[in-house]
Design a protein around this motif. Structure first.
Motif, PDB file in Angstrom:
ATOM      1  N   SER A 138       0.824  -1.218   0.000  1.00  0.00           N
ATOM      2  CA  SER A 138       0.000   0.000   0.000  1.00  0.00           C
ATOM      3  C   SER A 138       0.856   1.264   0.000  1.00  0.00           C
ATOM      4  O   SER A 138       0.390   2.334  -0.369  1.00  0.00           O
ATOM      5  N   ILE A 139       2.126   1.162   0.424  1.00  0.00           N
ATOM      6  CA  ILE A 139       2.934   2.376   0.461  1.00  0.00           C
ATOM      7  C   ILE A 139       4.272   2.218  -0.278  1.00  0.00           C
ATOM      8  O   ILE A 139       5.165   3.054  -0.134  1.00  0.00           O
ATOM      9  N   SER A 140       4.417   1.120  -1.034  1.00  0.00           N
ATOM     10  CA  SER A 140       5.709   0.949  -1.709  1.00  0.00           C
ATOM     11  C   SER A 140       5.523   0.509  -3.156  1.00  0.00           C
ATOM     12  O   SER A 140       4.438   0.083  -3.555  1.00  0.00           O
ATOM     13  N   THR A 141       6.589   0.620  -3.914  1.00  0.00           N
ATOM     14  CA  THR A 141       6.553   0.210  -5.310  1.00  0.00           C
ATOM     15  C   THR A 141       6.911  -1.267  -5.383  1.00  0.00           C
ATOM     16  O   THR A 141       7.912  -1.678  -4.810  1.00  0.00           O
ATOM     17  N   LYS A 142       6.087  -2.022  -6.099  1.00  0.00           N
ATOM     18  CA  LYS A 142       6.346  -3.450  -6.224  1.00  0.00           C
ATOM     19  C   LYS A 142       7.672  -3.669  -6.954  1.00  0.00           C
ATOM     20  O   LYS A 142       7.946  -3.042  -7.968  1.00  0.00           O
ATOM     21  N   GLY A 143       8.487  -4.541  -6.388  1.00  0.00           N
ATOM     22  CA  GLY A 143       9.743  -4.899  -7.045  1.00  0.00           C
ATOM     23  C   GLY A 143      10.883  -3.928  -6.792  1.00  0.00           C
ATOM     24  O   GLY A 143      11.974  -4.098  -7.328  1.00  0.00           O
ATOM     25  N   SER A 144      10.636  -2.899  -5.994  1.00  0.00           N
ATOM     26  CA  SER A 144      11.707  -1.950  -5.677  1.00  0.00           C
ATOM     27  C   SER A 144      12.788  -2.684  -4.870  1.00  0.00           C
ATOM     28  O   SER A 144      12.499  -3.337  -3.874  1.00  0.00           O
ATOM     29  N   SER A 149      15.888 -10.530  -1.153  1.00  0.00           N
ATOM     30  CA  SER A 149      16.427  -9.206  -0.786  1.00  0.00           C
ATOM     31  C   SER A 149      15.745  -8.612   0.445  1.00  0.00           C
ATOM     32  O   SER A 149      16.261  -7.695   1.059  1.00  0.00           O
ATOM     33  N   THR A 150      14.566  -9.139   0.803  1.00  0.00           N
ATOM     34  CA  THR A 150      13.891  -8.559   1.965  1.00  0.00           C
ATOM     35  C   THR A 150      14.238  -9.291   3.263  1.00  0.00           C
ATOM     36  O   THR A 150      13.835  -8.882   4.336  1.00  0.00           O
ATOM     37  N   GLU A 151      14.970 -10.400   3.143  1.00  0.00           N
ATOM     38  CA  GLU A 151      15.288 -11.160   4.348  1.00  0.00           C
ATOM     39  C   GLU A 151      16.624 -10.732   4.940  1.00  0.00           C
ATOM     40  O   GLU A 151      17.293  -9.846   4.418  1.00  0.00           O
ATOM     41  N   GLU A 152      17.003 -11.416   6.015  1.00  0.00           N
ATOM     42  CA  GLU A 152      18.212 -10.992   6.726  1.00  0.00           C
ATOM     43  C   GLU A 152      19.468 -11.467   6.009  1.00  0.00           C
ATOM     44  O   GLU A 152      19.584 -12.630   5.633  1.00  0.00           O
ATOM     45  N   SER A 153      20.412 -10.538   5.854  1.00  0.00           N
ATOM     46  CA  SER A 153      21.659 -10.879   5.163  1.00  0.00           C
ATOM     47  C   SER A 153      22.405 -11.955   5.943  1.00  0.00           C
ATOM     48  O   SER A 153      22.307 -12.032   7.171  1.00  0.00           O
ATOM     49  N   HIS A 154      23.159 -12.772   5.212  1.00  0.00           N
ATOM     50  CA  HIS A 154      23.726 -13.971   5.817  1.00  0.00           C
ATOM     51  C   HIS A 154      24.999 -14.334   5.046  1.00  0.00           C
ATOM     52  O   HIS A 154      24.972 -14.472   3.817  1.00  0.00           O
ATOM     53  N   ALA A 155      26.109 -14.518   5.761  1.00  0.00           N
ATOM     54  CA  ALA A 155      27.387 -14.773   5.096  1.00  0.00           C
ATOM     55  C   ALA A 155      27.372 -16.064   4.298  1.00  0.00           C
ATOM     56  O   ALA A 155      28.042 -16.172   3.270  1.00  0.00           O
ATOM     57  N   GLU A 174      17.424   0.475  -3.065  1.00  0.00           N
ATOM     58  CA  GLU A 174      17.187   1.679  -3.895  1.00  0.00           C
ATOM     59  C   GLU A 174      16.064   2.579  -3.355  1.00  0.00           C
ATOM     60  O   GLU A 174      15.225   2.170  -2.563  1.00  0.00           O
ATOM     61  N   HIS A 175      16.099   3.799  -3.821  1.00  0.00           N
ATOM     62  CA  HIS A 175      15.110   4.807  -3.451  1.00  0.00           C
ATOM     63  C   HIS A 175      13.732   4.397  -3.972  1.00  0.00           C
ATOM     64  O   HIS A 175      13.586   4.031  -5.122  1.00  0.00           O
ATOM     65  N   ASP A 176      12.747   4.470  -3.083  1.00  0.00           N
ATOM     66  CA  ASP A 176      11.376   4.182  -3.522  1.00  0.00           C
ATOM     67  C   ASP A 176      10.529   5.424  -3.291  1.00  0.00           C
ATOM     68  O   ASP A 176      10.102   5.717  -2.171  1.00  0.00           O
ATOM     69  N   PRO A 177      10.279   6.156  -4.378  1.00  0.00           N
ATOM     70  CA  PRO A 177       9.567   7.452  -4.222  1.00  0.00           C
ATOM     71  C   PRO A 177       8.147   7.289  -3.693  1.00  0.00           C
ATOM     72  O   PRO A 177       7.547   8.258  -3.218  1.00  0.00           O
TER      73      PRO A 177
END
Lengths: 509, 432
Positions: free
Chosen positions: A384-390, B211-217, A394-397
């Protein structure tokens, strides 16, 4: 017709007058020996003194006793008349023609112990067990015939019979183990599995990484291999997977097979999840458990949850409750956090509750990077507040300024509580990137964690602040100050990473 | 040379050899039942450790490795993780091949070869085409790989472990066969694979399951190593950096993540605190707390931010520095000190952390790290394949030998092509 040998009556009463009565035997072997002497008169005397040492009477008995044997054993055949004469004579003289052999071989037991060394009572007990096993085996064969007969009529045996057979096989298993050291596993003892021919795994002598498998495991796996090969999907197979999983939760196909059974039999997903909860608590570090859960979620979603918002909400709630429970035991469990993200995305569960739980976990432990990482996900992946796949970097306007401000303030508040905490500084940098804001916007904030840089009385309370400021100074064109930050980190405040800071210095231009 | 250098801790090679020989020759304890599905992995650790320690195997042992590994090959491509997953005879296709098992099987086959002739025929018996086609089927449309094919579909996580294994298997078997050649097999989608890995960088510069999960060596190592193997050329021409350059979104941030996996290990405090309940977090050194002169320094490595030191992460991090040409980021001496003084075990092997008993996994990665750092009379270690460079060279020989023999076979068929021969013979019979 030759007369039936009737020697037993009198032969059992041979003459050994000279020998003193034996002490009662202790072992089976001793008893055999005594019986041997009892049925072979003069044998003991013969062994002691040899033939020349025997009295004439003994010599006569000894010789006669030997002479009658070839006829008694039918090695020599006589005419009917002579045969009758022969037996008359044997009976009259009481000659022993039924004689026990010497050195009777009793065999060995499961431990390799010679049974002749058993005490008499031990042998009695063993014989009783053997008799009992034979009797049970007769009943067992009866059961098999009865079942076969019932099957050919398309009928089933009453449950009572099956229960009795189960009980019987357990008793037989105990006896077999006790008598012969055989270890028939619980499945071989269960009539339910009689129709499956197990496929044991092949294990050569010089196989590598051999494991001392527990017996039950080897058995369960050999049945599992059989039913997986025949593609059977049934309740008993579901129970079998449970057995195997309990011993080897890392088995990479038993889980896929189990899922297949659950979906083929249309079993209740919530029941399966309930079962899985206990397994997960037993095996905290296992990966397959969470993959299975994910498959269950997908299945449940496709069949029910996608069309029933209320049920989806309920399910998400019960799942997050369990996740909280398991995270309380292992706050940084990677698989659990992964599943949590999957769940939220799948069920669109971007609730304030989720943010609140992460927050309380961070409050419990400011250095729980898993919780920080989850917060980043909850805030910046919310559709609802972000760009899909951003990308995360990176910056998400699309993200509202208010949210960026809120998160910056949150990170700063936590940094002040623990200035050397890596997680909160990384979070701060991550938020700035998402908001498209430069590091210089927090320069003033970072500057409070050091003073008098380069001077005698230099004070630093956060190496991360110095790192950040080196980038800020660099961006502002103040190379010397940027270098000073890195130099101080390298030499004084974070020398363990000397090589890294020097590399950063070399990159500054 | 200062006093502390002179007394630098040593690798107790004899004890390590004993430890691994015991693992090789006796049954692993019942507690390993939970690892029954990864016996090929354990076999690799055992044989490879003996290799790094330069303990030669007897001809019989080497033959046993070959026989056992080949017995786990699946008819539809790949290798099964253990005898539990392999079926014989007509049921063979009901077994289940696994991507990790296939990686370890191929290394083991190479390692079991001694003479040059053995090395060149080490992959005789490996169905190259089937393995490479199976590998293709394991790739998903997003570029990631599964670990097992189940009902024709790749299943299992989408993480970089599978990308790494796929990349390695491809390197071990593919070779420089060109399209149009007889032994050409359709390749995996390298571009998608690279893009996928690129997409996994997290906000802190590390790499995670996504990319949304916790980074891991560990995931980071697998990502970097997968790219490095894509760049490693099968023939003699120089390696490129193409995959490495396009597969890493932000190298500076990644280096920072890696540089921070190391920390000053406070030996006394952690030993005491390990049962005192500091939990999962490492102990922060007091800022700017410099070692006293002559005091031995220890550098521990963790896999994630704020976590405790663990032997295996010295491998995942240090080998990554090697692959990224960034050895300057860490100091080998205190790193070696940590392994040799803190987690090396008196009975041989390495434990996971201070005071822990040795286990096969940590013992191997500890040893491999010591080999990677160098010294201690160990074979040099290949940072990408996690075995000795010697073994990596044998694998190259095995691949070239396999391709050569396949080429010969096809040439023979070309000259006396079976169909052609029998066709002509049939005609001749008709004419008569």
């Amino acid at each position: 017709m030759p007369a039936k040998p009737k020697a037993t009556a009198k032969a059992a009463n041979p003459e050994p007058k000279a020998t003193p009565p034996d002490a009662p035997p202790v072992t089976v072997g001793e008893r055999s020996k005594q019986r041997y002497y009892q049925t072979n008169p003069v044998e003991r005397r013969f062994e002691e003194v040899g033939f020349p040492g025997l009295t004439p009477a003994e010599k006569k008995t000894y010789t006669h006793a030997r002479l009658i044997l070839p006829v008694a054993n039918r090695q020599v055949s006589l005419s009917n008349k002579t045969d009758r004469e022969y037996w008359k004579q044997v009976t009259k003289e009481g000659l022993p023609c039924r004689r026990l052999k010497n050195n009777y071989n009793w065999g060995t037991d499961k431990h390799g112990r010679d049974i002749s060394t058993y005490r008499i009572d031990e042998l009695k007990k063993r014989s009783l067990s053997q008799a009992k096993l034979t009797a049970l085996n007769v009943l067992h064969q009866q059961f098999l015939l009865k079942r076969e007969a019932a099957r050919s009529k398309g009928a089933k045996l009453p449950q009572e019979d099956i229960d009795q057979e189960k009980q019987r096989r357990q008793e037989m298993a105990v006896l077999k183990r006790e008598l012969y050291g055989e270890i028939p596993g619980p499945l071989a003892n269960d009539p339910e599995w009689d129709d499956v021919i197990p496929i044991p795994q092949e294990e050569s002598q010089d196989a590598l990484a051999r494991i001392a498998y527990p017996d039950d495991y080897a058995e369960a796996v050999s049945y599992l291999r059989a039913v997986m090969a025949s593609e059977e999907y049934s309740p008993r197979c579901l129970r079998l997977t449970e057995r195997v999983i309990a011993m080897n939760p890392g088995h990479y196909t038993v889980w896929l097979y189990r899922f297949k059974i659950v979906s083929a039999l249309k079993l209740s997903i919530t029941d399966e999840i309930q079962w899985l909860n206990d397994v997960a608590l037993d095996h905290l570090k296992n990966y397959q458990i969470w993959h299975h859960r994910q498959l269950l979620l997908d299945h449940h979603y496709a069949n029910t949850l996608s069309s029933d918002a209320e049920a989806a909400k309920q399910f998400a709630k019960s799942e997050t409750d369990f996740i909280s429970k398991i995270l309380s035991k292992d706050t940084k469990n990677y698989h659990v956090w992964s599943y949590r993200q999957y769940l939220i995305t799948k069920l669109d569960y971007w609730s304030p509750f989720e943010l609140a739980t992460t927050q309380s976990m961070i409050e419990d432990d400011l250095r729980n990077n898993s919780a920080w990482s989850h917060r980043f996900f909850i805030v910046f992946s919310d559709p609802s507040i972000s760009t899909k796949g951003s990308a995360s970097t990176e910056h998400d306007p699309k993200v509202p300024d208010a949210i960026i401000d809120r998160e910056i303030a949150y990170a700063q508040e936590k940094i002040k509580l623990a200035p050397q905490n890596q997680s909160s500084w990384l979070y701060l940098r991550g938020v700035l990137a998402k908001g498209g804001r430069g590091l210089d916007t927090v320069g003033e904030f970072a500057s409070q964690f050091f003073s008098n840089l380069g001077a005698e009385d230099e004070e630093v309370t956060s190496s991360h602040a110095l790192d950040l400021m080196s980038e800020v100074y660099h961006k502002q064109g103040d190379i010397e100050k940027a270098k000073l930050c890195l130099k101080e980190l390298s030499e004084k405040w974070d020398p363990v990473r000397e090589g890294y800071w020097k590399y950063r210095l070399s990159e500054l231009k | 040379m200062s006093a502390s250098d002179a007394e630098a801790p040593k690798l107790d090679k004899a004890r390590h050899i004993k430890y691994w020989q015991r693992c090789h020759k006796t049954f692993l304890p019942t507690a390993y039942t939970g690892s029954d599905s990864t016996r090929l992995t354990f076999a690799f650790f055992i044989i490879s450790a003996l290799d790094i320690l330069s303990v030669p195997l007897t001809a019989q042992d080497r033959a046993a490795v070959r026989t056992w590994v080949l017995s786990l090959q699946h008819p539809d491509g790949g290798f099964c993780g253990s005898p539990t997953h392999a079926m014989a005879g007509e049921n063979a296709s009901k077994g289940s091949a696994n991507i990790a098992a296939t990686f370890f099987a191929l290394i083991l086959l190479g390692m079991a070869a001694e003479t040059e002739e053995e090395q060149r025929s080490a992959y005789a018996g490996v169905d190259r085409k089937a393995v490479l086609l199976w590998l293709r089927k394991l790739q998903r449309s997003d570029g990631s790989f599964g670990q097992v094919l189940w009902e024709g579909e790749p299943t299992g996580g989408r993480d970089t472990r599978h990308s790494y294994l796929a990349s390695s298997i491809r390197w071990m078997l593919r070779g420089s066969v060109q399209k149009g050649d007889e032994n050409w097999v359709e390749d995996i989608d390298v571009e998608r694979m690279t893009e996928y890995i690129r997409s996994l960088q997290t906000y802190d510069g590390g790499i995670a399951e996504s990319s949304t999960e916790e980074s891991h060596a560990g995931y980071a190592y697998c990502a970097i190593s997968a790219l490095s193997l894509l760049d490693r050329h099968p023939d003699t021409t120089a390696d490129t950096k193409q995959a490495m350059d396009s597969g890493i979104a932000d190298r500076t941030k990644l280096l920072k993540f890696l540089a921070h996996r190391q920390f000053k290990y406070l030996s006394n405090t952690e030993a005491i605190a390990s049962d005192g309940g500091t939990g999962e977090n490492y102990l922060e050194a007091k800022l700017g707390d410099l070692s006293l002169d002559g005091e031995r320094a220890y550098t521990g490595f963790n896999g994630r931010w704020n976590k405790k030191a663990d032997t295996c992460y010295t491998w995942w991090a240090c080998s990554m520095f090697r692959l990224l040409d960034a050895d300057y980021v860490y100091d080998a001496v205190p790193t070696g000190n940590y392994l040799l003084d803190i987690t090396q075990h008196i009975i041989g092997g390495f434990g996971k952390a201070v005071g822990e008993p040795p286990d096969i996994y940590h013992s191997y990665l500890g040893l491999a790290t010591v080999g990677l750092i160098g010294g201690h009379d160990l074979k040099e270690v290949d940072a990408g394949l996690c075995c000795s460079k010697d073994a990596a060279r044998k694998i190259e020989m095995a691949r070239e030998g396999l391709l050569e023999s396949l080429k010969k076979q096809s040439e023979q068929r070309g000259g006396w092509g079976a169909d052609e021969f029998w066709g002509k013979a049939a005609e001749m019979v008709k004419v008569k």
